[in-house]
Each structure stands twice: as structure tokens, then as C-alpha cells.
Design an enzyme around this catalytic site. Structure first.
Site, PDB file in Angstrom:
ATOM      1  N   HIS A 126       0.819  -1.223   0.000  1.00 23.59           N
ATOM      2  CA  HIS A 126       0.000   0.000   0.000  1.00 23.59           C
ATOM      3  C   HIS A 126       0.853   1.273   0.000  1.00 23.59           C
ATOM      4  O   HIS A 126       0.308   2.369  -0.174  1.00 23.59           O
ATOM      5  CB  HIS A 126      -0.937   0.033   1.209  1.00 23.59           C
ATOM      6  CG  HIS A 126      -2.003  -1.015   1.178  1.00 23.59           C
ATOM      7  ND1 HIS A 126      -2.845  -1.192   0.102  1.00 23.59           N
ATOM      8  CD2 HIS A 126      -2.362  -1.967   2.089  1.00 23.59           C
ATOM      9  CE1 HIS A 126      -3.674  -2.201   0.344  1.00 23.59           C
ATOM     10  NE2 HIS A 126      -3.397  -2.689   1.543  1.00 23.59           N
ATOM     11  N   ASP A 244      -4.594 -12.715   3.166  1.00 19.84           N
ATOM     12  CA  ASP A 244      -5.831 -12.264   3.805  1.00 19.84           C
ATOM     13  C   ASP A 244      -7.072 -12.486   2.941  1.00 19.84           C
ATOM     14  O   ASP A 244      -8.180 -12.142   3.358  1.00 19.84           O
ATOM     15  CB  ASP A 244      -5.731 -10.798   4.237  1.00 19.84           C
ATOM     16  CG  ASP A 244      -5.065  -9.910   3.208  1.00 19.84           C
ATOM     17  OD1 ASP A 244      -4.800 -10.378   2.077  1.00 19.84           O
ATOM     18  OD2 ASP A 244      -4.793  -8.727   3.536  1.00 19.84           O
TER      19      ASP A 244
END
Ligand SMILES: [Zn+2]
Length: 307
Positions: A126, A244
Site C-alpha cells: 500500500h 488475507d
């Protein structure tokens, strides 16, 4: 040839506070599982070096790097984003995490390892050219990719990202750099609400709706990723390995299972064998259910062994 496992004790000292899902226990869960399974014994362990200033500047704005150094607290916690904080150990952990990927690149390019897994935190995908967010400070995989281009003279590198979140930072950094092909699957719409409608020719985004499981994931990879990857013929494959999207992970709503991580890893090994002399460097991104994370990493590494 060897599988290298790169980590560092500093990566467990970065701590954003109790109840933060991106927690030090993620790394101990992985290492415990690898020891219990016996896989640990066949891995070649390396300590991650600190990434150099020059290595960081290949992926990040110099003034942004200065801001992260300046935000490093002498004590307590310093928040740099709504969910992203530094403690006194975070800066070193972030430098180790990026440095791990550069070492991984060196090991595969020097023929000292065929595949590498970097068990590091903070994660990186990110982190944009000049912005920290989403638990990330430096974009570990992008720093490693630019190191491979600049220090080893590679001309074509693929970065693939199967984390449940879109790798907005990686896309931001590598967009329109035709030496790099970025392929991503991610839940959409979902944090960070990017990756839909991207126009860069070197970005292959495959959004998946909430609730999607193994079949849509594999179809997306086979339809969108694999043809582009085969055509690109990367000399090195790098993986933003987030776990995830696992069905047991509360962070999001995709329903992958352990064997999906083995499957995607095998597909990438086959591609790497075709054009990259088998070279793969993967680096941990997300994955917050400790049991599922540890099992998924085990499946990922066993797939490197051909299992
Ligand atoms: Zn994620």
C-alpha cells in the site's frame, strides 16, 4: 536448489499497539508452523539487511523518505495514517523488510537460491511513491524490483499480488514503467478502493466480488494474469504474498483456502521455469488469521518444492 527464508528479529519489534491486526505474532505463527512441519529444516535462513537510502529512492520520493525518518518516535507511538503507526523500532523493521527483498533478489540472481520467501513486516504494497498507508511504509516489493533492474541489469520483471487488498502503492510506483508488469487480484469494491479502471498498459487488475472463492480466483488468474505473464516472459517473478483472502481471515470476504495458495504458487513456478530460470522472490504482505496465515505460508513454500 535452495529455498531462502529471509527475516529479521527487528521485524517483530514493530508494534502498533494491542488489538492491531498487523501484529508481531504473525511472524512467530509462521515460523512455529514451519518448525512443526519440518519444512524449516530445508530452508536456508538469512538475516535481512537494512535497505540503503539509494535503494529506497528508486521507489520513493526523497522528501517522503525524510518524512518517515522524521516521524520515527524516540518513545511511544506516532501515527502516520489512520491505521498505520510507528514505534521506536518501526523504522528499522521497515528498512529490514525492504532490505530483505533486495537480498532475496541478490540470492536468486547469484544462483544461491531458486526461490525466496521474505517473512517480514511491516508489509509494503500500500505504500505509494510519497505516501504511507494501510500498515505500509516502504514498498518492499517495488524496492526489490528496482534493485533487480538497477543492480542486476534485468529488463523484464513481473510483480504479482494476490493479497485481498489492491496493491495501490505498487501500481502507483510502477505504472507505465514497461520494464515491470504488475498483476493483481483483489476484492472490489474494498479498501483501498483503487485498481478499478486503471489505464496503465503494464497493469493487469482482476477485481473479484465479495464472497468469491477458489473458482473465480483461479479463473481470474488463468484469464487475466497467465496469458499476459507468458507473453511478457519475465526474467524474474516477484510476489506480493498476502494471505488475507483466506476464508478464515476476518479482514475481508474472499474465500480462498490453503490449496489455492499452493495452486497459484505452482502456476508461477511454471512460468518462472519458462523465462526466469525458476527465479521467484516473494514477500509477505497481509494475512491476519494466525492459523490460516501460517498454514497458507506452509502451502506456498511446499509448492516451491513441487508439492
Ligand atoms: Zn491485505
Amino acid at each position: 536448489m535452495a529455498i531462502a527464508y529471509i527475516s529479521h528479529a527487528d521485524c517483530a519489534l514493530h508494534d502498533m499497539g494491542h488489538h492491531h491486526p498487523e501484529q508481531p505474532a504473525r511472524l512467530s505463527a509462521i515460523s512455529d508452523r514451519l518448525i512443526a512441519s519440518g519444512l524449516d529444516m530445508v530452508l536456508h535462513h538469512h538475516d535481512a539487511p537494512l535497505a540503503s537510502r539509494a535503494q529506497l529512492e528508486a521507489a520513493h520520493d526523497a522528501s517522503y523518505i525524510d518524512e518517515i525518518y522524521a516521524a520515527s518516535p524516540a518513545e511511544g507511538i506516532s501515527w502516520v495514517d489512520g491505521d498505520t503507526a510507528m514505534n521506536p523500532h518501526t523504522l528499522n523493521a521497515a528498512l529490514r523488510a525492504a532490505g530483505a527483498v533486495t537480498l532475496g533478489v541478490d540470492l536468486v540472481m547469484q544462483g544461491k537460491a531458486k526461490q525466496v520467501f521474505c517473512a517480514v513486516r511491516p508489509p509494503g504494497h500500500h505504500a505509494e511513491h510519497h505516501r504511507a498507508m494501510g500498515f505500509c511504509f516502504f514498498n518492499n516489493i517495488a524496492v526489490g524490483a528496482y534493485h533487480a533492474l538497477q543492480a542486476h541489469g534485468l529488463e523484464r520483471i513481473a510483480i504479482v499480488d494476490f493479497d485481498v487488498h489492491h496493491g495501490n502503492g505498487t501500481e502507483d510506483i510502477v505504472s507505465d514503467d514497461q520494464r515491470l508488469l504488475f498483476c493483481s487480484t483483489f476484492q472490489h469494491p474494498f479498501y483501498p478502493n483503487s485498481g478499478f479502471g486503471s489505464t496503465a498498459a503494464n497493469v493487469v487488475n482482476a477485481p473479484l466480488p465479495s464472497g468469491a472463492g477458489s473458482l473465480p480466483f483461479r479463473e481470474a488468474v488463468e484469464t487475466h494474469w497467465l496469458p499476459r505473464l507468458a507473453e511478457f516472459a519475465p526474467q524474474l517473478i516477484m510476489i506480493s504474498a498476502g494471505f488475507d483472502a483466506h476464508q478464515a481471515d476476518d479482514m475481508a470476504n474472499l474465500n480462498l483456502v490453503d490449496r489455492d495458495y499452493a495452486w497459484i504458487t505452482r502456476r508461477l513456478c511454471e512460468l518462472a521455469d519458462q523465462s526466469a530460470e525458476g527465479r521467484i522472490v516473494s514477500s509477505l504482505e497481509g494475512g491476519y488469521d494466525l492459523h490460516a496465515l501460517a498454514r497458507s505460508v506452509e502451502a506456498h513454500l511446499k509448492a516451491y518444492l513441487g508439492e
